[in-house]
Design an enzyme around this catalytic site. Structure first.
Site, short mmCIF file in Angstrom:
data_model
loop_
_atom_site.label_atom_id
_atom_site.label_comp_id
_atom_site.label_asym_id
_atom_site.label_seq_id
_atom_site.Cartn_x
_atom_site.Cartn_y
_atom_site.Cartn_z
N LYS A 260 27.29 22.40 34.59
CA LYS A 260 26.53 21.78 35.66
C LYS A 260 25.16 22.43 35.68
CE LYS A 260 26.08 22.42 40.46
NZ LYS A 260 24.69 21.99 40.48
N GLY A 313 24.21 32.23 41.21
CA GLY A 313 23.67 31.59 42.41
C GLY A 313 23.91 32.48 43.62
N SER A 314 24.07 31.88 44.80
CA SER A 314 24.09 32.67 46.02
C SER A 314 25.48 33.24 46.32
CB SER A 314 23.64 31.82 47.20
OG SER A 314 24.65 30.89 47.51
N VAL A 315 25.50 34.29 47.11
CA VAL A 315 26.76 34.93 47.50
C VAL A 315 27.68 33.95 48.25
CG1 VAL A 315 27.79 36.78 48.89
CG2 VAL A 315 25.73 37.23 47.55
N THR A 317 27.95 30.71 48.14
CA THR A 317 28.53 29.71 47.24
C THR A 317 29.58 30.33 46.34
OG1 THR A 317 26.34 28.72 47.21
CG2 THR A 317 27.93 27.82 45.68
N GLU A 341 27.09 36.02 39.15
CA GLU A 341 25.91 36.86 39.36
C GLU A 341 25.17 36.29 40.56
OE1 GLU A 341 23.02 37.50 36.06
OE2 GLU A 341 21.70 37.14 37.76
N GLU A 472 18.35 39.51 50.84
CA GLU A 472 17.62 38.93 49.72
C GLU A 472 16.68 37.83 50.21
OE1 GLU A 472 19.80 36.56 46.75
OE2 GLU A 472 18.64 37.61 45.22
N SER A 538 14.66 43.04 31.85
CA SER A 538 15.71 43.46 30.93
C SER A 538 15.70 42.58 29.69
CB SER A 538 17.08 43.38 31.60
OG SER A 538 17.43 42.04 31.80
C1 LIG Z 1 27.73 33.69 32.75
O1 LIG Z 1 26.53 33.71 33.42
C2 LIG Z 1 25.55 34.55 32.90
C3 LIG Z 1 24.35 34.51 33.75
O2 LIG Z 1 24.64 34.88 35.03
C4 LIG Z 1 25.22 34.13 31.51
O3 LIG Z 1 24.25 34.97 30.97
C5 LIG Z 1 26.47 34.11 30.69
O4 LIG Z 1 26.24 33.61 29.44
C6 LIG Z 1 27.53 33.29 31.33
N1 LIG Z 1 28.75 33.39 30.60
C7 LIG Z 1 29.59 32.41 30.38
C8 LIG Z 1 30.76 32.74 29.55
O5 LIG Z 1 29.45 31.30 30.85
C1 LIG Z 2 18.49 33.03 39.57
O1 LIG Z 2 18.59 32.41 40.80
C2 LIG Z 2 19.83 32.52 41.47
C3 LIG Z 2 19.74 31.74 42.74
O2 LIG Z 2 19.76 30.38 42.44
C4 LIG Z 2 20.14 34.00 41.70
O3 LIG Z 2 21.37 34.15 42.34
C5 LIG Z 2 20.14 34.72 40.39
O4 LIG Z 2 20.35 36.07 40.60
C6 LIG Z 2 18.83 34.50 39.65
N1 LIG Z 2 18.95 35.09 38.33
C7 LIG Z 2 17.99 35.76 37.74
C8 LIG Z 2 18.29 36.34 36.41
O5 LIG Z 2 16.92 35.94 38.26
#
Ligand SMILES: *[C@@H]1O[C@H](CO)[C@@H](O)[C@H](O)[C@H]1NC(C)=O
Ligand SMILES: *[C@@H]1O[C@H](CO)[C@@H](O)[C@H](O)[C@H]1NC(C)=O
Ligand SMILES: *[C@@H]1O[C@H](CO)[C@@H](O)[C@H](O)[C@H]1NC(C)=O
EC number: 1.2.1.88
Length: 588
Positions: A260, A313-315, A317, A341, A472, A538
């Site tokens: 998605k 995305g957000s905590v 969700t 994340e 945040e 990073s």
């Molecule tokens: C999971 O999400 C991270 C980013 O938050 C991405 O770098 C990573 O490739 C994703 N891994 C999978 C298995 O979808």
């Molecule tokens: C990208 O944005 C999402 C919110 O939509 C946030 O949760 C995430 O930490 C961000 N990822 C990066 C690598 O900045």
């Protein structure tokens, strides 16, 4: 001598590969009535023998291009940007090889010119999503049985295409669609995405060489299978690289994926999807299904085939998805793996022994690049009173020179925000204006007349526990707390305890003892921790990324152990000596 792979042959013999003197020694073990019979097949040099991935694949970080005036990359990019002007690309859902249009039509608007519709796309509904799930689950077996080297080739090839012929197009779509400056687009949509593909493919191939010990008469083999079922990948708007990796890495490991993409990264995501297909990714392995968040969440979490979720995305969700998984636990064939994340409240801690210029330039970049819409952006800073006058002056001097604007103007540093962030950031700016504990010392304005515009803003807080120091914001807003210089130990404790997040953080100090003290005090406060460097930036394979606490499940994409998250290993013990006796020797 290191065993690096085992192949099972149709005639029931096995071929074992061993790393020897930089080459690869292949042994064949044949079952025979006499026990194990070994024959040396051949000894080959690695570079000439590609099917057997015996040693490390050489991979380097993709160089970041400069886009200076007159450079060929700048000319190509300018052409790609011009090609997008006034155009609206049509982006269907793709399930298998079928392009599907539903009635639920949406548009991706350029963040700095609302009247430019960059893409027209549609949302997949419940029915189409379920169809996509079943089609991918049906395609899974064959894909998972392919040798890892074959699947890795897809990502190596995709990386080469993005590095070469498609670079300018994907950069332009990231700039216009996600509001990134050229440098921010280059480090994301080109360099990071290419690195993710190449390094994860390398890590996956190398993983196969990690094999268990053999014993007399039997061999043990670890097979790295994909998860049984499908993986749902929910991508954010801010990084084209994350979207591509989110879907690409699990596919590499033999999984099938429902991707998605984010509504506000549609155009760049579709370009990446097409590159993967052009690189040999078969249909049904990654389904490209834009969807409404809750509809997508409800549908995937109620399928018995759900094997994993990878979320950015957000905590709230993420918690919602996890709770739905828990509620449906009885429905699933497997325990789904949930990885997420979710952002950060990243700190810069400044000690009186710090190098002031590094603090100033590092903080400006970290807090304001890409409008602070990076999960690693610095958003709270702790400065000793003795250094504050100098640091404040330094920040204000650069702040005056910051341009925020159209990303095609090459000198802008901070670009505009996207719509979903704007309202939230505005609320924080209004809060800063009305709170007696907060004083805006630079910026503070925003408007959404033509694009979404937020001025880089610096706020001084007299209270280190003010909400603005803890929550945040995800925008170009930096809050500063000035502390009495000798209280730095308490401040370290404060940093550790103020916010629920623990993603990135930086310590600026030249005094070695302070660096050591801080490392201990902040051990759990950041998953990516910097010493005398800013909290962002990073690089894949150099600083694998992720944090714990409310920041997520800290799976460190970009590092070697990450690919393991998306495999379900099987261990095979094969015995080559016939079993003749059921009694143990002590039984006489
Ligand atoms: C999971 O999400 C991270 C980013 O938050 C991405 O770098 C990573 O490739 C994703 N891994 C999978 C298995 O979808
Ligand atoms: C990208 O944005 C999402 C919110 O939509 C946030 O949760 C995430 O930490 C961000 N990822 C990066 C690598 O900045
Ligand atoms: C904004 O987009 C519209 C529609 O594509 C276009 O006509 C207009 O020229 C654009 N404005 C600017 C300032 O680029």
């Amino acid at each position: 001598m290191n065993k690096c792979f085992t192949l099972h042959h149709e005639d029931e013999s096995q071929i074992l590969g061993y790393n020897v003197c930089g080459g690869c020694l292949l042994l064949r073990i044949c079952p025979s009535s006499l026990g194990v019979h070994l024959s040396i097949l051949m000894c080959v040099s690695l570079c000439s023998f590609r099917t057997f991935p015996c040693a490390a694949v050489e991979v380097k970080n993709e160089p970041i291009l400069g886009f200076n005036e007159g450079s060929p990359e700048r000319a190509e990019l300018q052409k790609a940007l011009d090609d997008l002007k006034g155009k609206t690309e049509e982006i269907p859902c793709v399930v298998g090889d079928e392009h599907v249009w539903t009635k639920d039509i949406r548009y991706q608007l350029s963040p700095f010119n609302h009247s430019h519709k960059l893409a027209k796309f549609c949302y997949a509904g419940k029915e189409l999503l379920n169809k996509a799930i079943l089609a991918s689950v049906a395609a899974r077996r064959e894909w998972d049985l392919k040798p890892i080297q074959d699947r890795a080739q897809v990502l190596f090839k995709a990386a080469d295409i993005i590095s070469g012929p498609k670079r300018a197009e994907i950069l332009a779509k990231t700039m216009i669609g996600q509001g990134k400056t050229v440098v921010q687009a280059e480090i994301d949509a080109a360099a990071e995405l290419i690195d993710f593909f190449r390094f994860n493919a390398k890590h996956a191939v190398e993983l196969e060489s990690q094999q268990p010990l053999d014993s007399d008469g039997s061999t043990n083999t670890m097979l790295y299978r994909g998860l049984e079922g499908f993986i749902a990948a929910v991508a954010p708007f801010n990084f084209t690289a994350i979207g591509g990796n989110l879907a690409g890495t699990p596919a590499l490991m033999g999984n099938v994926v429902l991707w998605k993409p984010s509504d506000t990264a549609m155009s760049a995501s579709y370009a990446v999807y097409n590159v993967l297909r052009d690189s040999g990714l078969p249909p049904n392995i990654i389904q490209f299904v834009p969807a409404d968040g809750p509809v997508f969440g409800d549908t995937i979490t109620s399928s018995e085939h759900l094997a994993g979720i990878n979320f950015t995305g957000s905590v709230p969700t993420f918690k919602r998805l996890w709770k739905q998984v828990a509620q449906n636990l009885d429905v699933y064939k497997n325990f789904p793996r949930v990885a997420g994340e979710c952002g950060g409240k990243n700190f810069h801690f400044v000690h009186k022994s710090a190098d002031v210029q590094s603090v100033v330039t590092g903080t400006i970049r970290s807090a304001f690049e890409y409008g602070g819409q990076k999960c690693s952006a610095c958003s709270r800073m702790y400065v000793p009173d003795s250094l504050w006058p100098q640091i404040k002056q330094g920040l204000l001097d650069i702040h005056k020179q910051l341009k925020v604007g159209d990303v095609s103007v090459q000198q802008t540093l901070a670009s505009r925000t996207v719509s979903s962030s704007f309202a939230r950031i505005k609320k924080w700016l209004d809060h800063a204006k009305s709170s007696p504990k907060l004083n805006i010392i630079a910026g503070g304005h925003c408007n959404d007349k033509k694009g979404y515009f937020v001025e880089p803003t610096i706020i001084e807080s007299t209270d280190p526990q003010e909400a603005i120091m803890a929550e945040e914001i995800f925008g170009p807003v930096l809050s500063v707390y000035v502390y009495p210089e000798n209280d730095y130990l308490e401040v370290l404790h404060l940093i550790d305890n103020t916010s629920p997040y623990a993603l990135t953080g930086a310590v600026f100090a030249l005094d070695k003892n302070v660096v050591n003290e801080a490392a201990k005090a902040l051990r759990n406060a950041a998953g990516n921790y910097y010493v005398n460097d800013k909290s962002t930036g990073s690089i894949v394979a150099q600083q694998p990324f992720g944090g714990a606490r409310a920041s997520g499940t800290n799976d460190k994409p970009g590092g070697p152990h990450y690919v393991l998250r998306w495999t379900s290993p099987q261990v095979v013990k094969a015995t080559h000596v016939p079993l003749r006796e059921w009694k143990y020797p002590y039984m006489g």
